[in-house]
Scaffold this motif. Structure first.
Motif, mmCIF file in Angstrom:
data_model
loop_
_atom_site.group_PDB
_atom_site.id
_atom_site.type_symbol
_atom_site.label_atom_id
_atom_site.label_comp_id
_atom_site.label_asym_id
_atom_site.label_seq_id
_atom_site.Cartn_x
_atom_site.Cartn_y
_atom_site.Cartn_z
ATOM 1 N N PHE A 194 3.962 -5.543 0.423
ATOM 2 C CA PHE A 194 2.543 -6.065 -0.004
ATOM 3 C C PHE A 194 2.726 -6.685 -1.551
ATOM 4 C CE2 PHE A 194 3.032 -1.693 -1.469
ATOM 5 C CZ PHE A 194 3.013 -1.725 -2.841
ATOM 6 N N ARG A 195 1.636 -7.650 -1.892
ATOM 7 C CA ARG A 195 1.920 -8.297 -2.816
ATOM 8 C C ARG A 195 0.786 -8.249 -4.228
ATOM 9 N NH1 ARG A 195 5.257 -12.421 -2.573
ATOM 10 N NH2 ARG A 195 5.850 -13.256 -0.396
ATOM 11 N N ASN A 196 0.873 -8.403 -5.082
ATOM 12 C CA ASN A 196 -0.020 -8.139 -6.180
ATOM 13 C C ASN A 196 -0.980 -8.996 -6.130
ATOM 14 O OD1 ASN A 196 -0.952 -7.884 -8.711
ATOM 15 N ND2 ASN A 196 0.451 -9.035 -9.975
ATOM 16 N N GLY A 197 -2.279 -8.191 -6.092
ATOM 17 C CA GLY A 197 -3.611 -9.109 -6.147
ATOM 18 C C GLY A 197 -4.110 -8.744 -4.567
ATOM 19 N N PHE B 57 -5.963 -3.522 -1.141
ATOM 20 C CA PHE B 57 -5.426 -2.564 -0.762
ATOM 21 C C PHE B 57 -5.996 -1.623 0.533
ATOM 22 C CE2 PHE B 57 -6.079 2.338 -1.425
ATOM 23 C CZ PHE B 57 -4.754 2.705 -1.186
ATOM 24 N N THR B 58 -5.197 -1.270 1.432
ATOM 25 C CA THR B 58 -6.199 -0.664 2.571
ATOM 26 C C THR B 58 -5.118 0.774 2.858
ATOM 27 O OG1 THR B 58 -4.844 -1.948 4.375
ATOM 28 C CG2 THR B 58 -6.957 -2.794 3.662
ATOM 29 N N SER B 59 -3.868 0.888 2.495
ATOM 30 C CA SER B 59 -2.935 1.782 3.180
ATOM 31 C C SER B 59 -1.863 2.026 2.213
ATOM 32 C CB SER B 59 -2.260 1.135 4.460
ATOM 33 O OG SER B 59 -3.306 0.910 5.307
ATOM 34 N N LEU B 60 -1.641 3.295 2.207
ATOM 35 C CA LEU B 60 -0.213 3.832 1.833
ATOM 36 C C LEU B 60 0.784 3.747 2.461
ATOM 37 C CD1 LEU B 60 -1.618 6.928 -0.010
ATOM 38 C CD2 LEU B 60 -1.157 4.856 -1.093
ATOM 39 N N PHE B 61 1.999 3.557 2.252
ATOM 40 C CA PHE B 61 2.963 3.526 3.138
ATOM 41 C C PHE B 61 4.253 4.438 2.711
ATOM 42 C CE2 PHE B 61 1.294 -0.760 2.167
ATOM 43 C CZ PHE B 61 1.005 -1.094 3.320
ATOM 44 N N ALA B 62 4.513 5.357 4.057
ATOM 45 C CA ALA B 62 5.629 6.437 3.779
ATOM 46 C C ALA B 62 6.783 5.557 4.130
ATOM 47 C CB ALA B 62 5.400 7.327 4.797
ATOM 48 N N ILE B 63 7.783 5.549 3.237
ATOM 49 C CA ILE B 63 9.078 4.793 3.740
ATOM 50 C C ILE B 63 9.937 5.653 4.555
ATOM 51 C CG2 ILE B 63 11.293 3.616 2.655
ATOM 52 C CD1 ILE B 63 9.577 3.482 -0.150
ATOM 53 N N ARG B 64 10.219 5.321 5.601
ATOM 54 C CA ARG B 64 10.993 5.938 6.716
ATOM 55 C C ARG B 64 12.388 5.727 6.536
ATOM 56 N NH1 ARG B 64 9.978 8.564 11.396
ATOM 57 N NH2 ARG B 64 11.596 8.092 12.903
ATOM 58 N N ILE C 50 6.305 7.650 -1.020
ATOM 59 C CA ILE C 50 5.046 7.046 -0.665
ATOM 60 C C ILE C 50 4.907 5.928 -1.468
ATOM 61 C CG2 ILE C 50 2.628 7.222 -0.360
ATOM 62 C CD1 ILE C 50 3.911 9.344 1.365
ATOM 63 N N ILE C 51 4.601 4.861 -1.012
ATOM 64 C CA ILE C 51 4.567 3.662 -1.939
ATOM 65 C C ILE C 51 3.215 2.991 -1.612
ATOM 66 C CG2 ILE C 51 5.542 2.048 -0.161
ATOM 67 C CD1 ILE C 51 6.900 0.600 -2.143
ATOM 68 N N GLY C 52 2.357 2.384 -2.705
ATOM 69 C CA GLY C 52 1.223 1.682 -2.585
ATOM 70 C C GLY C 52 0.175 2.213 -3.470
ATOM 71 N N LEU C 53 0.283 3.488 -4.107
ATOM 72 C CA LEU C 53 -0.628 4.170 -4.840
ATOM 73 C C LEU C 53 -1.278 3.128 -5.944
ATOM 74 C CD1 LEU C 53 1.483 7.352 -5.125
ATOM 75 C CD2 LEU C 53 -0.629 7.493 -4.302
ATOM 76 N N ASP C 54 -0.457 2.079 -6.261
ATOM 77 C CA ASP C 54 -1.083 1.404 -7.512
ATOM 78 C C ASP C 54 -2.372 0.542 -7.092
ATOM 79 O OD1 ASP C 54 0.977 -0.143 -5.439
ATOM 80 O OD2 ASP C 54 -0.044 -1.736 -6.244
#
Length: 242
Positions: free
Chosen positions: A51-54, A57-64, A90-94
């Motif tokens: 995902f990119r800055n700006g 935001f719809t989802s969080l991602f769990a890195i597999r 987990i990534i995307g919390l920002d």
């Protein structure tokens, strides 16, 4: 982008990383409901952006599998690395705060993530308190990590920063069943420098100093920690000074 999306049924209940990114102690029915939410996996090639800055935001991602860096572009156009994330995290919390992502997430090697639509997680969290507690724990851990980075950048010398960084990395990898003393750095020296607020030459010089002192062995990206206690002493000497 749609070519990156694969609708494979991901069963969290069968995933080897489940203990790391899912709450412990859910019954079968609750796990099945989480399985239903996490219906899509996404592959990201090395150098690709999750995902990119700006971006909305719809989802969080769990890195597999794989390894990511998060970064923001500074005003003078440089990339400031804000974190490194690995499998089981987990990534995307920002994106939660303003419904927009505030950084770029770039894969440092071929990676695969489980897509977790945030609205669905919130819905389920209201019913499954263990999940709600878990999401709060993840957020809290992120705050604590950022606080730690600020302390690191605020007051530590180069050796202390690099020692703390290596100890943190190896501890996170160890939680995933990897060695307590050996690691492959997925990021470049430059990216480490950006994250730790150090120039590239300083990172290289500090690595060389650790090698000379017999604390680590380095072969390109392979690092073996020979003397963990020495690294801990370097970090703790800083805390003892305060």
């Amino acid at each position: 982008m749609s070519s990156n999306l694969q609708t494979i049924k991901v069963a969290c209940s069968n995933c080897s990383l489940r203990e790391l990114c899912m709450p412990v102690g859910l019954d079968d029915q609750q796990l099945k409901r989480i399985d239903d939410i996490v219906a899509v996996r996404r592959k990201v090639k090395r150098g690709g952006t999750l995902f990119r800055n700006g971006e909305a935001f719809t989802s969080l991602f769990a890195i597999r599998t794989g390894f990511f860096k998060t970064c923001v572009a500074t005003e003078d156009g440089r990339d400031q690395v804000t974190g490194f994330q690995m499998a089981g995290e987990i990534i995307g919390l920002d994106g939660i705060v303003n419904d927009r992502h505030t950084c770029d997430a770039v894969a440092l090697e071929d990676a695969e993530v489980c897509v977790m639509p945030f609205e669905r997680i919130e819905e389920l969290s209201r019913e499954v308190t263990a999940l709600q507690t878990h999401v709060h724990k993840i957020m809290s851990r992120e705050i604590v990590r950022e606080h730690g980075v600020m302390l690191l950048l605020g007051s530590m010398r180069a050796e202390e920063r690099l020692a703390a960084f290596l100890l943190n990395l190896v501890q996170r990898l160890h939680a995933r069943g990897f060695s307590q003393s050996e690691l492959v750095l997925r990021m470049t020296r430059e990216e480490i420098g950006s994250y730790l607020g150090l120039k590239l030459e300083t990172v290289s010089r500090t690595f060389s100093k650790f090698v000379e002192e017999g604390i680590v062995e380095v072969k390109q990206r392979h690092v073996r920690i020979v003397n963990t206690e020495a690294l801990k002493r370097i970090v703790n000497s800083q805390q003892a000074c305060h």
